[in-house]
Every structure is written in structure tokens, then in C-alpha cells.
Design a protein around this motif. Structure first.
Motif, PDB file in Angstrom:
ATOM      1  N   LEU A 127       3.729   7.345 -50.380  1.00 22.36           N
ATOM      2  CA  LEU A 127       3.005   7.280 -49.114  1.00 22.36           C
ATOM      3  C   LEU A 127       3.252   5.964 -48.389  1.00 22.36           C
ATOM      4  N   CYS A 128       3.426   4.871 -49.152  1.00 20.39           N
ATOM      5  CA  CYS A 128       3.756   3.579 -48.520  1.00 20.39           C
ATOM      6  C   CYS A 128       5.105   3.658 -47.813  1.00 20.39           C
ATOM      7  N   ASN A 129       6.033   4.410 -48.385  1.00 12.83           N
ATOM      8  CA  ASN A 129       7.350   4.581 -47.775  1.00 12.83           C
ATOM      9  C   ASN A 129       7.262   5.378 -46.476  1.00 12.83           C
ATOM     10  N   CYS A 130       6.198   6.175 -46.356  1.00 10.62           N
ATOM     11  CA  CYS A 130       6.027   7.049 -45.192  1.00 10.62           C
ATOM     12  C   CYS A 130       5.367   6.339 -44.018  1.00 10.62           C
ATOM     13  N   SER A 131       4.446   5.399 -44.310  1.00 15.11           N
ATOM     14  CA  SER A 131       3.650   4.842 -43.217  1.00 15.11           C
ATOM     15  C   SER A 131       3.058   3.488 -43.575  1.00 15.11           C
ATOM     16  N   PRO A 132       3.073   2.522 -42.646  1.00 12.66           N
ATOM     17  CA  PRO A 132       2.420   1.230 -42.872  1.00 12.66           C
ATOM     18  C   PRO A 132       0.904   1.363 -43.007  1.00 12.66           C
TER      19      PRO A 132
ATOM     20  N   PHE B 268      -0.642   3.471 -44.926  1.00 16.25           N
ATOM     21  CA  PHE B 268      -0.929   3.608 -46.353  1.00 16.25           C
ATOM     22  C   PHE B 268      -0.640   2.312 -47.118  1.00 16.25           C
ATOM     23  N   ILE B 269       0.315   1.522 -46.645  1.00 15.11           N
ATOM     24  CA  ILE B 269       0.544   0.207 -47.244  1.00 15.11           C
ATOM     25  C   ILE B 269      -0.729  -0.632 -47.126  1.00 15.11           C
ATOM     26  N   ALA B 270      -1.293  -0.650 -45.921  1.00 16.34           N
ATOM     27  CA  ALA B 270      -2.523  -1.414 -45.712  1.00 16.34           C
ATOM     28  C   ALA B 270      -3.682  -0.822 -46.503  1.00 16.34           C
ATOM     29  N   LEU B 271      -3.762   0.510 -46.565  1.00 16.12           N
ATOM     30  CA  LEU B 271      -4.850   1.160 -47.289  1.00 16.12           C
ATOM     31  C   LEU B 271      -4.825   0.797 -48.776  1.00 16.12           C
ATOM     32  N   PHE B 272      -3.626   0.782 -49.352  1.00 14.41           N
ATOM     33  CA  PHE B 272      -3.514   0.559 -50.797  1.00 14.41           C
ATOM     34  C   PHE B 272      -3.485  -0.917 -51.187  1.00 14.41           C
ATOM     35  N   THR B 273      -3.141  -1.804 -50.249  1.00 16.80           N
ATOM     36  CA  THR B 273      -2.984  -3.222 -50.618  1.00 16.80           C
ATOM     37  C   THR B 273      -4.035  -4.138 -50.012  1.00 16.80           C
ATOM     38  N   ARG B 274      -4.455  -3.877 -48.772  1.00 12.83           N
ATOM     39  CA  ARG B 274      -5.359  -4.810 -48.101  1.00 12.83           C
ATOM     40  C   ARG B 274      -6.772  -4.271 -47.916  1.00 12.83           C
ATOM     41  N   TRP B 275      -6.891  -2.946 -47.830  1.00 16.15           N
ATOM     42  CA  TRP B 275      -8.203  -2.368 -47.537  1.00 16.15           C
ATOM     43  C   TRP B 275      -8.895  -1.842 -48.803  1.00 16.15           C
TER      44      TRP B 275
ATOM     45  N   GLN C  43      -2.346   8.437 -35.508  1.00 12.96           N
ATOM     46  CA  GLN C  43      -3.449   7.697 -36.139  1.00 12.96           C
ATOM     47  C   GLN C  43      -2.989   6.993 -37.409  1.00 12.96           C
ATOM     48  N   PHE C  44      -2.177   7.691 -38.225  1.00 14.05           N
ATOM     49  CA  PHE C  44      -1.733   7.128 -39.497  1.00 14.05           C
ATOM     50  C   PHE C  44      -0.346   6.494 -39.410  1.00 14.05           C
ATOM     51  N   ASN C  45       0.170   6.382 -38.185  1.00 11.25           N
ATOM     52  CA  ASN C  45       1.434   5.683 -37.936  1.00 11.25           C
ATOM     53  C   ASN C  45       2.585   6.269 -38.760  1.00 11.25           C
ATOM     54  N   VAL C  46       2.670   7.593 -38.809  1.00  8.59           N
ATOM     55  CA  VAL C  46       3.757   8.272 -39.525  1.00  8.59           C
ATOM     56  C   VAL C  46       4.887   8.493 -38.514  1.00  8.59           C
ATOM     57  N   GLU C  47       5.680   7.461 -38.287  1.00  5.17           N
ATOM     58  CA  GLU C  47       6.693   7.495 -37.235  1.00  5.17           C
ATOM     59  C   GLU C  47       7.711   8.607 -37.438  1.00  5.17           C
ATOM     60  N   GLY C  48       8.035   8.911 -38.683  1.00  6.71           N
ATOM     61  CA  GLY C  48       9.037   9.936 -38.942  1.00  6.71           C
ATOM     62  C   GLY C  48       8.650  11.306 -38.427  1.00  6.71           C
ATOM     63  N   MET C  49       7.343  11.558 -38.269  1.00  7.39           N
ATOM     64  CA  MET C  49       6.890  12.852 -37.770  1.00  7.39           C
ATOM     65  C   MET C  49       6.888  12.924 -36.243  1.00  7.39           C
ATOM     66  N   ILE C  50       6.829  11.768 -35.604  1.00  6.79           N
ATOM     67  CA  ILE C  50       6.642  11.754 -34.151  1.00  6.79           C
ATOM     68  C   ILE C  50       7.814  12.417 -33.433  1.00  6.79           C
ATOM     69  N   GLN C  51       9.049  12.093 -33.833  1.00  8.89           N
ATOM     70  CA  GLN C  51      10.209  12.625 -33.118  1.00  8.89           C
ATOM     71  C   GLN C  51      10.287  14.153 -33.183  1.00  8.89           C
ATOM     72  N   PRO C  52      10.181  14.779 -34.380  1.00 10.23           N
ATOM     73  CA  PRO C  52      10.206  16.251 -34.383  1.00 10.23           C
ATOM     74  C   PRO C  52       9.027  16.872 -33.638  1.00 10.23           C
ATOM     75  N   ILE C  53       7.863  16.212 -33.688  1.00  6.50           N
ATOM     76  CA  ILE C  53       6.713  16.738 -32.953  1.00  6.50           C
ATOM     77  C   ILE C  53       6.973  16.688 -31.446  1.00  6.50           C
ATOM     78  N   CYS C  54       7.479  15.557 -30.968  1.00  2.00           N
ATOM     79  CA  CYS C  54       7.775  15.428 -29.537  1.00  2.00           C
ATOM     80  C   CYS C  54       8.821  16.449 -29.106  1.00  2.00           C
TER      81      CYS C  54
END
Length: 562
Positions: free
Chosen positions: A32-37, A39-46, A92-103
Motif C-alpha cells: 500500500l505504501c508503494n501505491c500511495s503517499p 498510506f506511507i503517512a498512515l503507517f509511519t507518521r499517523w 482523497q487517498f492520493n492514489v495517482e496511478g488510478m487517476i489517469q485511467p479514471i480520467c
């Protein structure tokens, strides 16, 4: 990634649980960290290092499931039902890889019932936001009459739409009716906006009768003191034939008349017809030698292609592409054969060039250009040699009619099927026609005007592909051959040509509803053997339109406003 997904599905080596409502999703933090920043923040800072269960608010379990599956598979099954909610979550979850196919999916599925919501959603993605806005501009009448989203617009959003010059409406009564429908949805809260909204209706391009009978007598307008000066100003504009605040909107498409023969030589003139303002505009271009006469001009993927032609000394196999953004020409791959008197059309993203004269003989050969690979390929030859014919496309086939060869002036016609790479002779026209116009209009193939070996024709006939029959349609007002022909704004236009004694600049159009031809504004320059095409979707459309600040009011037929 398939290995990691199998481990997830088997709940092996999972080091976290995503909880949404009462649903739990075992996951691997690193995936999940590889998918979105996020989740990086959720698992490490929050959270603390020993945290295992993570509660995610403001998202449905179904959408979270798709996001997690995307993190493992890089695939998301998009549907009309989930795409907008997925976009909100991906943003909301900053999953950039999904944005292009959605657009891309949203762009491909823009429709009157979803474009307003997509326009609002795409505030942070300007490209799709702009495309959704243009879609609203081009489909306003249907949206205003049927869309429930339209009724939920704020007054500021509605003003942004109806004040725009690119709003595509044939008559301003459409805008006025849309305003009334929007107000009626919540009349007590919205009636105060009538003057603000009415000021954005281009009343001066309607008629005195429409303003007096339909607008002034409306209950909301009568009850607003602020509406009175708006009506007075519009009536003054109509009386003086000068715009003050109101002006015609930009057309959604522009008719280009490209090249031709004028004053005993080929010309590079390009004129653009602005149907909303009923004006021709000269289009600057930077090439003295392009386009020519006896050529074909087509619009494809945002550019105009000028195919073949003649300059009084040489028959060309060259092809030039006109960049409508920069007004510049660029040569692309040449055809296999030189072709003047060529017939050209566009189908399925390819340009077809058929027949013509190569300087030695009239041709049966035909070829097809693929702009993606910049390559021409020879296709099956026609049954007849044809120069000075004309062609069009309908139902996935190319139809070519008439022309001239060693046998004389032709009444024959044939169609090409790209799936079989074969030409088939169809029923012949009732008249021999060379230098004719051929176009699809009202789901029929129209063959208009031309030369029969004796005289220039004003007659027209139409072919029904389903019955393989021709029937007569009303004749033009003027006889002509070697003219431009196109369909724009649900009317068939014929442009310039030769009337048997002189080169003409006159233009007329045929309306299928009234079955009548009528004169429209003439070109600035008389021309024959020109070629016409319709261009649309241009970000710089205003450059091809009449300057709005200098226009007199157009003539308005009273029955147009009924």
C-alpha cells in the motif's frame, strides 16, 4: 505482483488490517505504501509502530476493496456506477496511478446526464475539467431540458455557463427556457436571480416580436424592475442594428473553403464561414504554394489535410497538413500516385484518396492514409476510372459518384467496404455528373449539381443505401459545378463553383426540415475547384470566427423564434 496478491488473498504475511465500517481487509503495508503517499503517512507518521488495525473513514467498503486490489494488481474495473466515487477516493487517498485511467474513462463516457458532475469533480484536473465544460457547451440544449444535475447548479455556475460565447444554441430562446426551468425548481429562492440571468441571454440576436411576446410577458420578468433596462437595451440594439452588450455566440464548428482556382490561377486562400454571425473570415496561412486547386481537403484529428491538386503546371501527389493552432503547413508522406481532380474523404481515422488525373490518364486506383504511422497504402481499384468525381462515407463504407473518363461523363456510382477491400457498383444516378458535390445528409447520400457534358446542373438527387435507389430532391437556386460542399449546423452548404459562364462566390444551403434552398452570405473571393471541410473542437475557435466586437446584428427569420 500476482504473488503478493495471492498472499493477501490467503492472508499470509499480512502486517496490517484496513477496517472500513464493519469490513476488514488484511494487507501488506509495503504494498500500500508503494501505491500511495497517504498510506506511507498512515503507517509511519499517523500511528505507532505496533499498530495493526487502521480505521479509514469517509469511504465505502466496496471502494476501499477496489483501491486495495489496484495496489496489488494495478488494475481497476471501472463502471458508470463506480467511477465517480472511485475518483473521489483516489483523490482523497492520493492514489495517482488510478487517476489517469479514471480520467480517460470519464472522458470517453461524457454524457448529458453526468457532464455537470464531472465538471465539478475535475476542478483539480484542468484538462478533463475543460473537456467536460466544452461538452456542456456543445450539448447545452439537451442538458438544460433533461438533466437533473442542471437543476442543482448554483446561480454562479449557471451564469458561468450561459455567459460563455461558446455556448452552442441555435436560438437564444433555448437559454431563456433553461433559465425558467432552473428557477422553477426552487422558485421562491431563485426568482430574485431573473435579472442577473436574463442579462446573459443574447436578446439582441432574437427579434422584436420574441422579446415583446415571449420575454416581456413572462411573469418573472414582468415582476422585476431590474429586467426593464435589459429589455430596453436589447430593443434599442435591434432598432439600430448595432450591438451594445449582446453579440452572437461562437459557432461550435467552422466551415473552411480551402484553395481553388481564381483569376486564372490556383490560390492558397482559406476562408472560414462563421454560421452564427453569417460572415466569412480570411484565414492567414504561411505557405504561398499550399493549397492548390483541384485538390481534396479533409479534417482529421484537429488538422486539415490538403491532398493532391494542380497549379496549372503540375499534378501533385504531395499531401500537406495545416496546423489549426499555428496556421502553418507541414508536408507529410506523399501519395503513391499524382492526383488532381481527386476525391477525398475520412473514415475510421484514415484519409481515402480515389481516382483523379495523374497528368497522363484518369485513374481507377485508390489509396488510404494512416496519420498515426504517416503512411499511404494502396487499396483495391475502383470499377471505373474517375476524375472530377466526389465521395462521402456512411455506415462504414465509402461512396463515390460520377466523374469523367474516356467514356465520357459518368452517372455510375460505387461503394468500398474496407473489411473486404472490395468495390461494388450501386444503382447509377439519374443524371451524368462531373464536378458534382457528394455528401451524407439526413442519412442519405446527396449528389448535387455538376456538369453533364452539355450544361451545368442545379438538380440534386439522394441515394438510400438500404434500398439501393436514387430519388430527386429539390434543385439548387443556382446551377454550378466544381464547388465545395459540406454539412454544418444540420444544413447542407454548397460554396462557389462555376455556373457555366463565370466563376462564382455565391453560397446557398439546403434545410431538410423545410426541403428548401436559401441564399447565405457569399465568400469574399470567387473560386472553382475549391474543397470544403468542417473543423470543430478547436481551443482557438475564436481565431476562425468573425470578431464579435464589430458585428452588426444578423438577420433573424421570425419563424425561427416561434
Amino acid at each position: 505482483m500476482s504473488v503478493y496478491n495471492e498472499l493477501r488473498l490467503e492472508q499470509q504475511l499480512c502486517d496490517a488490517v484496513i477496517r472500513v465500517d464493519n469490513f476488514e481487509f488484511p494487507v501488506h503495508k509495503i504494498i500500500l505504501c508503494n501505491c500511495s503517499p497517504y498510506f506511507i503517512a498512515l503507517f509511519t507518521r499517523w500511528s505507532t509502530p505496533d499498530s495493526r488495525v487502521f480505521y479509514i473513514p469517509n469511504v465505502s467498503p466496496d471502494i476501499m476493496k477496489l483501491i486495495i486490489e489496484f495496489a496489488y494488481t494495478e488494475f481497476v474495473p471501472l463502471t458508470q456506477g463506480n467511477v465517480q466515487e472511485l475518483f473521489v477516493a483516489a483523490d482523497q487517498f492520493n492514489v495517482e496511478g488510478m487517476i489517469q485511467p479514471i480520467c480517460h474513462f470519464l472522458e470517453e463516457h461524457l454524457a448529458p446526464d453526468n457532464c455537470i458532475n464531472i465538471w465539478r469533480l475535475m476542478d483539480v484536473y484542468p484538462k478533463l475539467n475543460h473537456k467536460a465544460f466544452l461538452y456542456m457547451m456543445n450539448h447545452f440544449e439537451e442538458i438544460a431540458l433533461t438533466s437533473e444535475e442542471f437543476l442543482l447548479l448554483s446561480v454562479q455556475e449557471l451564469v458561468k455557463i450561459i455567459e460563455n460565447d461558446q455556448l452552442n444554441v441555435k436560438h437564444e430562446k433555448v437559454v431563456f427556457r433553461a433559465i425558467l426551468r432552473w428557477i422553477a425548481c426552487a422558485i421562491e429562492e431563485r426568482r430574485e436571480y431573473i435579472s442577473l440571468l436574463l442579462s446573459n441571454v443574447r436578446l439582441a440576436v432574437t427579434s422584436v416580436e420574441y422579446i415583446a411576446e415571449s420575454v416581456s410577458n413572462n411573469e418573472l420578468v414582468r415582476g422585476s424592475e431590474e429586467c426593464r433596462p435589459i429589455l430596453t437595451r436589447a430593443l434599442l440594439d435591434l432598432h439600430t442594428n448595432i450591438f451594445s452588450d449582446s453579440r452572437p455566440r461562437l459557432p461550435p464548428a467552422i466551415l473552411l473553403a480551402v484553395g481553388g482556382w481564381s483569376a486564372r490561377r490556383s490560390t492558397n486562400i482559406i476562408e472560414a464561414y462563421d454560421i452564427r454571425a453569417d460572415r466569412w473570415v480570411n484565414v492567414p496561412n504561411n505557405e504561398e504554394n499550399t493549397p492548390q486547386a483541384y485538390h481534396g481537403a479533409v479534417f482529421l484529428d484537429g488538422s486539415v489535410y490538403c491532398v493532391g491538386g494542380f497549379n496549372s503546371a503540375e499534378q501533385f501527389r504531395s499531401v500537406h497538413r495545416f496546423d489549426l493552432g499555428t496556421h502553418t503547413w507541414q508536408e507529410v508522406t506523399q501519395m503513391h500516385s499524382s492526383r488532381c481532380y481527386v476525391s477525398t474523404t475520412v473514415m475510421d481515422g484514415c484519409i481515402y484518396a480515389m481516382g483523379g488525373h495523374d497528368g497522363h490518364e484518369r485513374l481507377r486506383s485508390a489509396e488510404r492514409y494512416q496519420p498515426r504511422i504517416n503512411q499511404w497504402n494502396v487499396i483495391a481499384p475502383m470499377h471505373e476510372r474517375r476524375s472530377d468525381a466526389n465521395c462521402t462515407t456512411i455506415n462504414g463504407k465509402v461512396y463515390i459518384c460520377g466523374g469523367y473518363n474516356e467514356s465520357g461523363y459518368l452517372s455510375t456510382a460505387e461503394c468500398y467496404d474496407p473489411e473486404t477491400n472490395q468495390w461494388t457498383l450501386i444503382a447509377p444516378m439519374s443524371n451524368r455528373r462531373s464536378g458534382l458535390g457528394v455528401i451524407v445528409f439526413a442519412d442519405l447520400v446527396f449528389a448535387v449539381g455538376g456538369f453533364n457534358g452539355t450544361s451545368r446542373l442545379d438538380t440534386a438527387e439522394a441515394y438510400d443505401p438500404h434500398t439501393n435507389t436514387w430519388h430527386a430532391v429539390p434543385s439548387m437556386l443556382n446551377s454550378r459545378s466544381n464547388f465545395g460542399i459540406e454539412v454544418i449546423d444540420d444544413r447542407l452548404f454548397v460554396v462557389g463553383g462555376y455556373d457555366g459562364s463565370t466563376t462564382i462566390c455565391e453560397v446557398e444551403c439546403f434545410d431538410a426540415e423545410t426541403c428548401e434552398w436559401s441564399d447565405v452570405r457569399s465568400m469574399e473571393k470567387s473560386r472553382i475547384t475549391l474543397s470544403c471541410c468542417v473543423v470543430y473542437g478547436l481551443p482557438n475557435l475564436a481565431e476562425y470566427s468573425a470578431p464579435r466586437g464589430t458585428l452588426p446584428l444578423p438577420d433573424v427569420e421570425e419563424d425561427e423564434m416561434e
